[in-house]
Structures are given as C-alpha cells and as structure tokens.
Design a protein around this motif. Sequence first.
Motif, short mmCIF file in Angstrom:
data_model
loop_
_atom_site.label_atom_id
_atom_site.label_comp_id
_atom_site.label_asym_id
_atom_site.label_seq_id
_atom_site.Cartn_x
_atom_site.Cartn_y
_atom_site.Cartn_z
N ASP A 90 0.83 -1.21 0.00
CA ASP A 90 0.00 0.00 0.00
C ASP A 90 0.86 1.26 0.00
N PHE A 91 1.97 1.19 0.71
CA PHE A 91 2.85 2.36 0.82
C PHE A 91 3.72 2.55 -0.42
N TYR A 92 4.29 1.48 -0.93
CA TYR A 92 5.34 1.59 -1.95
C TYR A 92 4.97 1.03 -3.32
N GLY A 93 3.78 0.49 -3.45
CA GLY A 93 3.35 -0.05 -4.74
C GLY A 93 3.50 -1.56 -4.80
N LYS A 94 2.53 -2.21 -5.42
CA LYS A 94 2.50 -3.68 -5.43
C LYS A 94 3.63 -4.26 -6.27
N ARG A 95 3.93 -3.64 -7.41
CA ARG A 95 5.00 -4.17 -8.25
C ARG A 95 6.34 -4.09 -7.51
N ASN A 96 6.61 -2.98 -6.88
CA ASN A 96 7.89 -2.83 -6.17
C ASN A 96 8.05 -3.89 -5.09
N VAL A 97 6.98 -4.12 -4.34
CA VAL A 97 7.05 -5.11 -3.27
C VAL A 97 7.14 -6.53 -3.84
N MET A 98 6.42 -6.78 -4.94
CA MET A 98 6.53 -8.10 -5.58
C MET A 98 7.95 -8.38 -6.02
N ILE A 99 8.63 -7.36 -6.51
CA ILE A 99 10.02 -7.54 -6.94
C ILE A 99 10.91 -7.89 -5.74
N VAL A 100 10.72 -7.19 -4.63
CA VAL A 100 11.54 -7.44 -3.44
C VAL A 100 11.34 -8.86 -2.92
N ILE A 101 10.08 -9.29 -2.78
CA ILE A 101 9.85 -10.63 -2.21
C ILE A 101 10.27 -11.73 -3.19
N ALA A 194 13.55 -16.96 -11.09
CA ALA A 194 14.32 -15.93 -11.80
C ALA A 194 13.55 -15.41 -13.00
N ILE A 195 12.85 -16.30 -13.72
CA ILE A 195 12.04 -15.86 -14.87
C ILE A 195 10.90 -14.97 -14.39
N GLY A 196 10.27 -15.34 -13.27
CA GLY A 196 9.21 -14.50 -12.73
C GLY A 196 9.70 -13.11 -12.38
N LEU A 197 10.90 -13.03 -11.82
CA LEU A 197 11.48 -11.73 -11.51
C LEU A 197 11.72 -10.92 -12.78
N LEU A 198 12.20 -11.55 -13.82
CA LEU A 198 12.43 -10.86 -15.09
C LEU A 198 11.13 -10.31 -15.68
N LEU A 199 10.06 -11.08 -15.59
CA LEU A 199 8.76 -10.63 -16.11
C LEU A 199 8.24 -9.43 -15.32
N LEU A 200 8.40 -9.47 -14.01
CA LEU A 200 7.97 -8.33 -13.19
C LEU A 200 8.74 -7.07 -13.55
N LEU A 201 10.02 -7.23 -13.83
CA LEU A 201 10.87 -6.08 -14.13
C LEU A 201 10.59 -5.49 -15.52
N THR A 202 10.17 -6.32 -16.46
CA THR A 202 10.09 -5.87 -17.86
C THR A 202 8.68 -5.68 -18.39
N VAL A 203 7.69 -6.35 -17.81
CA VAL A 203 6.36 -6.34 -18.41
C VAL A 203 5.31 -5.65 -17.54
N VAL A 204 5.35 -5.87 -16.23
CA VAL A 204 4.29 -5.39 -15.35
C VAL A 204 4.53 -3.93 -14.96
N PRO A 205 3.56 -3.03 -15.21
CA PRO A 205 3.71 -1.64 -14.76
C PRO A 205 3.41 -1.53 -13.27
N GLU A 206 3.84 -0.41 -12.68
CA GLU A 206 3.56 -0.20 -11.27
C GLU A 206 2.09 0.17 -11.09
N THR A 207 1.52 -0.28 -9.99
CA THR A 207 0.13 0.07 -9.69
C THR A 207 0.05 1.51 -9.20
N PRO A 208 -1.01 2.23 -9.56
CA PRO A 208 -1.06 3.67 -9.27
C PRO A 208 -1.48 4.04 -7.86
N GLN A 209 -2.25 3.19 -7.17
CA GLN A 209 -2.81 3.59 -5.89
C GLN A 209 -1.79 3.46 -4.76
N ARG A 210 -1.83 4.44 -3.87
CA ARG A 210 -0.98 4.44 -2.67
C ARG A 210 -1.83 4.90 -1.48
#
Length: 497
Positions: A90-101, A194-210
């Motif tokens: 909620d604070f930092y965006g779902k894509r960013n947190v998905m990348i970290v985990i 590793a492939i999942g991480l690559l897809l998150l980095l290259t295809v998924v945009p960041e979610t707008p709500q915070r």
Amino acid sequence: MSSSTTPSPPPATAPAPTDASGGAGLGVRLVLIALALMWPTQLLSLAGLLGGNAQASVAQHFHTTEIGWFILVNALVATVITPFVVKLSDFYGKRNVMIVITVLGLVGDIIATLATSYGMLLVGRGIAGFYGPIAALAYASVRELFPPKQVGAASGMIGSGIAFVALGGPFLTGWLLDSFGFRGVLWALTATTAIGLLLLLTVVPETPQRVERTQANWLGGALLGGGAAAFTYGIGKGGEWGWTDTGTLAFILGGPVAVLLYVVTDLKSAHPLFDLSMMSRRTVWTVFLATGLIGATLFGTGVIGQLLMLFPTIPGVSDGLGMTATHAAILGIPASILILAVGFGTGVALRKVDARLPLGLGALISGIGYLLQRNWHYTDTQLILLGILSALAMGMIVSSIPVLIIEAVSPEEQATANGLQGMIQGVFTTVVTQLVYVVLAQHSAIVQGTRFYLDAGYKNAMLLAAGIALLGTLSVLLVPRLRRAEDVEAGAAVTVS
C-alpha cells in the motif's frame, strides 16, 4: 484500510494499460500483463507440485522423519510475513514489493538447492517463503491495472493458469526427479523464480494507488503472523509430543490468543495494519471462510497422493505404490487436460453464472472423490478415473476463488482483502497439511531414520480430506448473492444484490 487511498499517477515509463478496443476482450498489452502476473502467481502452485513430489526423495536422502517441514516451513514463513507485505505494498506499490519478495524467494531457492544438510535445506525453504504472498499482490494489481469490465476475465485467466501447471508440472517433475534427483527439482524452482522476476521487471507496470505512509501497527502484524504460525506449529507437533503435552497446548492455545491480541491492538490503533471493519460484513467473512476452507482442501491434501505414489512398496513398512515420477505424471495426463478445459470453461461461464455454484460444486466433487479413493487407490486405472473427479473440482475451484473475492469487496479494499484471504487460506492449508501428516504418522514405520506410511494411514488421511471438503461445501451456503465482477466499477463498493 483506515487511511484513504490516494491515487498517484503511474510512472511515465509504465502507464496503466487501457482497453483500446473498448470491448470485452483483453487487448494484447493487457494479455501480456496478465500472463506476466500469471507466472509468479502459478509458480506457487508449481513449487507446491514440484516440492510435494520431491518429498519422498528428500526424506530418503536426508533420512528424516520430519519431511513434512520441507513443505510447511515455507508456508509458515509466508503466513507470518503476509500482513507486512500487504501493508508495504500500500505504501510503496505492489510491483515494487513483488520484486523485493521475489528476490528474497530467489535467494532462498539458491540456499535450498545448495544445502548439504536437512537443516540448511529448511533454512533455504524458509527464506523462499517470503515469496508466498505474491499471489495476493498479483490479484490486487489486476484491480488497478485493468479496466473494470475486464477485471473478472483477467483474474480468471491468472487463476486458470494452474491448468498449465497441472498439465506440464508432473512431466517436468518426472524428468527432473528421475534424471537429476531432488536437486534437479530445486534448480528448476530457482530458474522459474528468476524468470518470474524478469517478467515483473520488464512487463508489469507499477500500480497507481498508494496510501499515506504512516506508522503502522507492526506489533499487531507480528502478533497476527506469529500467532497463526504458532497454532499451525502446535498442530504439527501434537502427534509427536502428545496432544495434552504442555508445549503442544502452549502453541495451540497461545496462537489464537496472539491473533485476538492483534485484533484488539489493530482496532485501537490510529494506523491499523488492516481495515478489519470489512470483516463485519457477511459478504466478506463468508467468502473468506468458504474460499479458505475449500482452497485448503485443494492445496493441503495433495500430499496424500504424492506420498502414496512415490514412496516405495516395502511389505510391513511402506504401502506406497513405488512409482517413478514419470509414471505418476503419465497417469495424470487425463486429469491435467481436464483441469485446463474445466478451468477455461468455468472462467467463461462466470460471466453469467453465480461464482458460488462452481465453488460449492467443486468442493462437493472433491469430497466425493476422496471418499471413493479411500477404497480404490491401488491400480493405475483407479487412480486415473478418480483423478478425473479431482480435475473437475480443481478447475472449478481455482477459477471461482479470485472472482468471488473481487465481488465481495470494493476496489479500495482489494489489496487488503487479497492479503487477508490469502493469509486465512494459508493458515487453513498449513493446518490441513499438518493434520494430514499427523494422521499418516499414526500408521507408519521408521526405518534408518526415514518415516514410511502404511495403507491405513493413507485411508484415514483421505477420509480427513473428504470431511474438510464437505465442510467447505456447506460453508458456501453461508455466502450471500454478490454483485458480478464485471459490474463492479472502479471505486464502487460491492453490495449484496
């Protein structure tokens, strides 16, 4: 969430996609995003399948009687961290947190793959558990990244991706186990993460709500996750320590007490971790209860068949069927194809059919399947025929659960709802899995440090699975009629029709 969401524009390099056609179908850009979200989400299913099938090999390699923790330590860590992950998203965006985990999950996979002792293997599996909450964030991201009319279709598409796991996963497992042993399975999990991480980095945009970054009730989160983990740990140790043992009771009773303390602290907190007010609505708590129980049946009892087929046949010691992983995969071909067909058909039907119907019907079929399997699980023909019932159940259930959650809450509550439902289902699944191992262990033998299971244990575990499935079926009757997913506009609250 108690703080109001304050949408901020998405990054200029990754604008939220729009439906250029204006129609009901998903555009190419949206399909790519859905596929990119499907990969990390269904990686959880693949990890469960690969890990479950590798258990027999791992147990015999490390000579352990505690093989259940190979699966459970991962689930426990995921349970503990889920409330923190959802709040941080909620604070930092779902894509960013998905990348970290995902990065943390990748680190855990590598440690587990290189482990030279069972203890180190469990450490790696535990760190990999940080990946666990990704499904909740992926489904919540759909609500922000897709046009309202296409949210249901996209969620159904992501959920039905389990069919591809069911179709290709057993053969991948068979090839890896039979050719490279359990290490091959662990390296495969590392590669897919590793492939999942690559897809998150290259295809998924960041979610707008915070939401506004404030002090959150982190202590409450520790109570919630820790309490849930303590309860499931106590269930697992009950068969070993004794159900009246002081340590067992401390964990089993202390876990719920910690969860209740979380509720008290969160309700009084100026900045609660979750907006628990939604749980007062019948539309929400009944959906969470039904999907949690039924999801737990689906994912928590699968170890029965995996252990049955892959453990060896040793008279008086082990009543496993002694199959190779490839043999087991071949037997699952009809079921895998059916899961794909039923999952797709259910996703299409949900545009007009009440999602409660396939969920309840799937749970009922699952329960009937386990009752029948209790008496007929000895030959290839029996396993193939009863696998068809399991496939019907799985196809309907996995397509219905994400849609029901969307229908039960407003868009602003989506991330919280996915997190809470994922945590509830995770706790239920872990408890069910623990109970399965406890029941199996009542009729088992330990030889050279490895626990093997007898037929009476498998039968009792199947009876347990049938009972939980039928309980889940009854829970669907509590769910009121909900607004259809495609009728829920962004920002509109979901109400009972």
